[in-house]
Design an enzyme around this catalytic site. Structure first.
Site, PDB file in Angstrom:
ATOM      1  N   GLU A   1       0.261  -0.901  -0.359  1.00  0.00           N
ATOM      2  CA  GLU A   1      -0.343  -0.027   0.329  1.00  0.00           C
ATOM      3  C   GLU A   1       1.193   0.858   0.393  1.00  0.00           C
ATOM      4  O   GLU A   1       1.100   1.869   0.979  1.00  0.00           O
ATOM      5  CB  GLU A   1      -0.618  -0.286   1.371  1.00  0.00           C
TER       6      GLU A   1
ATOM      7  N   GLU B   1      -5.730  -6.763  -1.956  1.00  0.00           N
ATOM      8  CA  GLU B   1      -6.664  -6.809  -0.597  1.00  0.00           C
ATOM      9  C   GLU B   1      -8.439  -6.575  -0.764  1.00  0.00           C
ATOM     10  O   GLU B   1      -8.748  -5.308  -1.004  1.00  0.00           O
ATOM     11  CB  GLU B   1      -6.141  -6.293   0.504  1.00  0.00           C
TER      12      GLU B   1
END
Length: 459
Positions: free
Chosen positions: A160, A270
């Protein structure tokens, strides 16, 4: 169905004799992150399927799981997920014949858009030495797996990294949204990629992973900047949690945009959704409020299953969509380890596999998953079209759909937001300089349309 073009020129439309079928079951990656599993088992976690005890990995595989994601911390002080821990889990996956992806955090602890701390061992390094350390560390990690006879199919170079990584040297965004910072960040990413290529060549694909699954503008900002610096990577990875990242309509728009603009396959690295809002221990749950839910997807086992089913269908409908990975599917609460994710796992409070496990694996998809993707060829001639093309059709109650326009190479030329309205749906497909040629209009997610749609283009 009818197509309306406002003041645009009349564009002949020919209907296909039969619509195409696009299903989520054929996605190459129907994946779960199971990085906590060894800690959970040591803390007493037990898993069952149909009341029969079993290994959580095997239970998920028996439900159709096709891959696993494992995170790696550099030198964790408290948590596991160091190199030796990940090697042991990867060996278990290899024994079960499951491909896996490696999520390198480049930190001693959690790395995400709000936390990208350097490993303690690297904090005093000059930038030039830091570059070399990133490349050498990445290479040695992959060589360690190779020594075990196992190799990840995908390597994430950072987790991320919307705000960069290895702060503050590789930080971008906010006060760090400068050309110099982007150059430094890209240089560190290039060295991470060099480490992958030095160890395994192109046999492992490289993923760049953001948290912006429902933020089209944020994803464009990041990848537009990244594109200027010639970073070597193969796959775009996005996280999508609706309580942070928006609606399913936002997800569709972001996926269509990144695949059209950057010509890379895309994966939802995710995803997750709650099966209840209840608590089962004294650890504060991350997801627990009604406003965290999407309309039409209650916090029930069926709501969780339907969310996974429909998100997988969305990624299956995306050109270049590789699949999705469910974050910490086995993160139940145990007597020795509380869980803030207990109500979002794919196992209930007793450790029994939930219906969502089979939805993730594609073994019992029903409802909108597997619905026909209605496609109609559209011949644009002779003038280019600019602005907005309006698409109108009838939608049964309980259905959700969106419209996309593809060129002859399968690239997105325009898309609408998802609509869940019943009755007459009138959506806008945004196009820009649509040149003469053959295009495909596809209605995604709609189960039934009139047998002989009325197609009218023009005023």
């Amino acid at each position: 169905m009818r197509l309306l073009s406002g003041s645009f020129p009349v564009l002949p439309l020919v209907l296909l004799a039969a619509p195409l079928t696009v299903t989520a079951q054929h996605l190459p990656w129907r994946c779960a992150d199971l990085s906590f599993l060894d800690e959970l088992e040591a803390a007493g976690a037990r898993y069952t399927h149909g009341g029969i005890p079993g290994d959580a990995i095997r239970i998920l595989k028996d439900n159709g799981l096709s891959g696993v994601r494992l995170r790696l911390f550099h030198t964790p002080a408290i948590l596991r997920d160091g190199l030796q821990d990940v090697r042991q889990l990867a060996q278990r996956l290899d024994t079960l014949g499951l491909p896996w992806m490696l999520d390198i955090h480049y930190s001693d602890t959690w790395a995400d858009p709000g936390h990208q701390s350097k490993p303690a061992a690297w904090r005093q390094l000059s930038f030039e030495v830091l570059e070399d350390s990133v490349a050498l560390y990445t290479e040695r990690v992959l060589e360690a797996f190779d020594a075990d006879g196992i190799r990840p199919a995908i390597v994430q170079i950072g987790n991320e990294i919307t705000s960069g990584f290895l702060w503050n040297d590789g930080r971008v965004g906010g006060a760090y949204d400068t050309s110099d910072q982007w150059a430094r960040f890209a240089a560190l990413l290039r060295h991470a990629a060099q480490g992958v290529r030095a160890a395994v060549g192109t046999s492992s694909q490289i993923m760049v992973h953001l948290d912006r699954g429902g933020d089209e503008a944020g994803a464009r900002w990041f990848f537009d900047n990244l594109s200027q610096h010639q970073v070597d990577y193969d796959i775009i990875g996005l996280s999508y949690y609706p309580w942070w990242h928006g609606s399913l309509e936002d997800l569709v728009v972001t996926l269509d945009t990144v695949t059209a603009l950057y010509a890379k396959p895309v994966m939802l690295a995710e995803i997750a959704y709650p099966w209840t809002l209840q608590w089962f221990d004294d650890t504060n749950n991350i997801v627990g409020l009604p406003e965290h839910l999407l309309p039409g997807y209650p916090a029930t086992p069926e709501g969780q299953r339907n969310y996974i089913r429909d998100v997988l269908q969305i990624i299956a409908d995306t050109p270049g969509g590789l699949g999705a990975c469910y974050w910490e599917a086995a993160y139940v609460s145990t007597s020795g380890m509380g869980s803030p994710w207990e109500n979002v796992a794919l196992f209930d409070s007793t450790g029994e596999a939930l219906p969502a496990a089979s939805a993730l694996g594609g073994t019992h998809n029903t409802g909108t998953a597997g619905k026909r993707a209605q496609m109609y060829p559209l011949q644009v001639y002779p003038n280019p079209v600019q602005g907005v093309m309006r698409v109108a059709y009838d939608q049964p109650a309980g259905s959700c759909s969106h419209v996309a326009l593809y060129d002859a190479l399968g690239r997105v030329a325009g898309s609408s937001r998802m609509s869940c309205a019943a009755g007459r749906v009138d959506v806008s497909v945004h196009v820009d300089g649509l040149a003469a040629g053959l295009y495909l209009v596809r209605v995604h997610g709609l189960e039934q349309v009139p047998a002989v749609p009325v197609a009218v283009i023009g005023q």
